[in-house]
Structure formats: C-alpha cells, structure tokens
Motif scaffolding. Structure first.
Motif, PDB file in Angstrom:
ATOM      1  N   ALA A 220      -4.332   3.775  -4.381  1.00 62.14           N
ATOM      2  CA  ALA A 220      -3.383   2.693  -3.941  1.00 62.14           C
ATOM      3  C   ALA A 220      -4.004   1.410  -3.400  1.00 62.14           C
ATOM      4  O   ALA A 220      -3.680   0.450  -3.743  1.00 62.14           O
ATOM      5  N   GLU A 221      -5.082   1.464  -2.840  1.00 55.99           N
ATOM      6  CA  GLU A 221      -6.053   0.325  -2.272  1.00 55.99           C
ATOM      7  C   GLU A 221      -6.358  -0.659  -3.498  1.00 55.99           C
ATOM      8  O   GLU A 221      -6.363  -1.721  -3.542  1.00 55.99           O
ATOM      9  N   GLU A 222      -6.889   0.070  -4.633  1.00 61.39           N
ATOM     10  CA  GLU A 222      -7.287  -0.711  -5.807  1.00 61.39           C
ATOM     11  C   GLU A 222      -6.107  -1.083  -6.212  1.00 61.39           C
ATOM     12  O   GLU A 222      -6.126  -2.449  -6.709  1.00 61.39           O
ATOM     13  N   ALA A 223      -4.927  -0.517  -6.213  1.00 60.29           N
ATOM     14  CA  ALA A 223      -3.711  -1.224  -6.829  1.00 60.29           C
ATOM     15  C   ALA A 223      -3.311  -2.351  -5.941  1.00 60.29           C
ATOM     16  O   ALA A 223      -3.018  -3.412  -6.676  1.00 60.29           O
ATOM     17  N   VAL A 224      -3.349  -2.456  -4.858  1.00 64.02           N
ATOM     18  CA  VAL A 224      -3.171  -3.792  -3.862  1.00 64.02           C
ATOM     19  C   VAL A 224      -4.083  -4.774  -4.116  1.00 64.02           C
ATOM     20  O   VAL A 224      -3.654  -6.041  -4.429  1.00 64.02           O
ATOM     21  N   GLN A 225      -5.328  -4.344  -4.303  1.00 62.18           N
ATOM     22  CA  GLN A 225      -6.414  -5.550  -4.727  1.00 62.18           C
ATOM     23  C   GLN A 225      -6.096  -6.048  -6.130  1.00 62.18           C
ATOM     24  O   GLN A 225      -5.966  -7.339  -6.292  1.00 62.18           O
TER      25      GLN A 225
ATOM     26  N   LEU B  74       7.529  -8.812  -6.011  1.00 66.43           N
ATOM     27  CA  LEU B  74       6.209  -8.399  -5.552  1.00 66.43           C
ATOM     28  C   LEU B  74       6.120  -7.114  -5.403  1.00 66.43           C
ATOM     29  O   LEU B  74       5.173  -6.201  -6.005  1.00 66.43           O
ATOM     30  N   LEU B  75       7.259  -6.265  -4.891  1.00 64.70           N
ATOM     31  CA  LEU B  75       7.333  -4.950  -5.237  1.00 64.70           C
ATOM     32  C   LEU B  75       7.519  -4.375  -6.608  1.00 64.70           C
ATOM     33  O   LEU B  75       7.070  -3.168  -6.986  1.00 64.70           O
TER      34      LEU B  75
ATOM     35  N   PHE C 113       0.874  -1.098  -0.033  1.00 64.61           N
ATOM     36  CA  PHE C 113       0.017   0.073   0.112  1.00 64.61           C
ATOM     37  C   PHE C 113       0.862   1.252   0.166  1.00 64.61           C
ATOM     38  O   PHE C 113       0.773   2.234  -0.786  1.00 64.61           O
ATOM     39  N   SER C 114       2.060   1.226   0.748  1.00 60.82           N
ATOM     40  CA  SER C 114       2.804   2.471   0.829  1.00 60.82           C
ATOM     41  C   SER C 114       3.356   2.678  -0.432  1.00 60.82           C
ATOM     42  O   SER C 114       3.393   3.974  -0.834  1.00 60.82           O
ATOM     43  N   MET C 115       4.006   1.765  -1.092  1.00 67.53           N
ATOM     44  CA  MET C 115       4.602   1.860  -2.479  1.00 67.53           C
ATOM     45  C   MET C 115       3.432   2.317  -3.382  1.00 67.53           C
ATOM     46  O   MET C 115       3.674   3.157  -4.287  1.00 67.53           O
ATOM     47  N   ALA C 116       2.319   1.826  -3.460  1.00 70.15           N
ATOM     48  CA  ALA C 116       1.212   2.350  -4.369  1.00 70.15           C
ATOM     49  C   ALA C 116       1.021   3.739  -4.080  1.00 70.15           C
ATOM     50  O   ALA C 116       0.520   4.396  -5.077  1.00 70.15           O
ATOM     51  N   TYR C 117       0.762   4.174  -2.704  1.00 65.61           N
ATOM     52  CA  TYR C 117       0.398   5.508  -2.339  1.00 65.61           C
ATOM     53  C   TYR C 117       1.553   6.452  -2.940  1.00 65.61           C
ATOM     54  O   TYR C 117       0.991   7.417  -3.449  1.00 65.61           O
TER      55      TYR C 117
END
Length: 189
Positions: free
Chosen positions: A45-50, A74-75, A32-36
C-alpha cells in the motif's frame, strides 16, 4: 493562502515541490487506506501511494477538470495503481514477509467516522441499483476486476459491461446527491 486541489495540481505541473507536498499531506491517509484495501499489505500500500505521487510528479497521470473532481480522479488513479502493483507482484510470485517493527496505519477517529458515514450512504445508494448493475459495480470497484474480466466472467459483451457501469455510476451519482441533500453526506460525488 488556501489553494484548492486544482490550483495545487497546476503548481505541481510547473515543478512546485511544495504543491506536491501539500497534496501528499492532504490525501496520503485516504490514498493509503484505499491501497491497503486493495493490496492487504502495508508495504504494498505504501509502495502504491509512492507510485501514485511519482506518476503525478512525472506527469504520467494527467487530471482533466472537465471529467470530474480532483479527489475522485485521484482515488481512481490510486485504485488502478494498487491493482497494477498487486498484479505485478502476483505475476512475480512475490511475497512480503511481515515486519513486526512496522507501525500499523491507524486512521483517526474522524477518518473512521467519515468513512463509516460515507460507506453507509454508498451501501444505501448501491441497494437502489438493479441486481445486474450492483453485481458489476461490486466486481469492478470492490473486487478490482477489469471491464474485460467482468465481461468474460459474466459472459457479456465488453460494450454491455461498459454501458452498465456508466448507467450505474449515473444512477449512483443521482442517488448520492439526493442522500446528501437529506442527510448531510460529505463531499462524495
């Protein structure tokens, strides 16, 4: 019973939902941190993690242990997923309204300390790169440009950009390994 990431991934490939949950629990905050950092919006960011975990579950993202560590892979997948999502939203002229009821993501003190230490080590390692390599690494990893976009931006051939990224990563890996030996850098390579 403790299972490493590769064992969990193999179980996930066999349809084990508990393995997916275990990987989610382990990596959700970091991802989430990376996506944010890429999207600059909580919802995206939440959508990207999902989207990333959906890719894992549906086998659209495949890990190859011969090419590196699971966490690094994964990152990398998260980074590309977030960039793709951001570009998709920009192309749709999509804007998200601020949701005042949404709880802001709050990393733990331990997470912040670890990220700060790793960030300092990475900055030290990047400073050892040539100016050209450092510029390309910045554009690729921190600005989210594709290799083709970097080539166009810097008026270089695509092969030159790929080569410089490869050499820079090789140099950074060596440098981070040395810094790890000197100062106890966690698991970053």
């Amino acid at each position: 019973m403790f299972m490493n990431d590769e064992e969990l991934y193999q179980r996930l490939l066999n349809g084990d939902k508990e393995a997916l949950e275990a990987l989610y629990d382990k990596y959700e905050k970091l991802l989430f941190s990376m996506a944010y950092r890429t999207c600059q919006q909580n919802e995206m960011a939440e959508e990207a993690v999902q989207e990333l975990f959906l890719k894992l579950w549906t086998r659209r993202a495949k890990y190859d242990s011969t090419k590196g560590k699971f966490s690094s892979w994964l990152l990398t997948v998260m980074r590309y997923t977030a960039i793709d999502l951001l570009k998709k939203k920009e192309n749709q002229n999509y804007t998200l309204e601020d949701n005042k009821d949404y709880d802001e993501y709050e990393p733990s003190t331990e997470d912040l300390l670890e990220w700060k230490e790793r960030g300092e080590m990475l900055r030290k390692a990047v400073q050892t790169l040539s100016n050209e390599q450092a510029s390309i690494v910045n554009l690729f990893y921190f600005k989210g440009l594709t290799q083709r976009e970097i080539a166009d931006h810097l008026n270089l051939s695509l092969g030159t950009v790929k080569g410089r990224i490869r050499l820079a990563l090789k140099h950074l890996k060596k440098e981070l390994g040395q810094l790890k030996e000197k100062g106890g850098l966690g698991d970053v390579t």
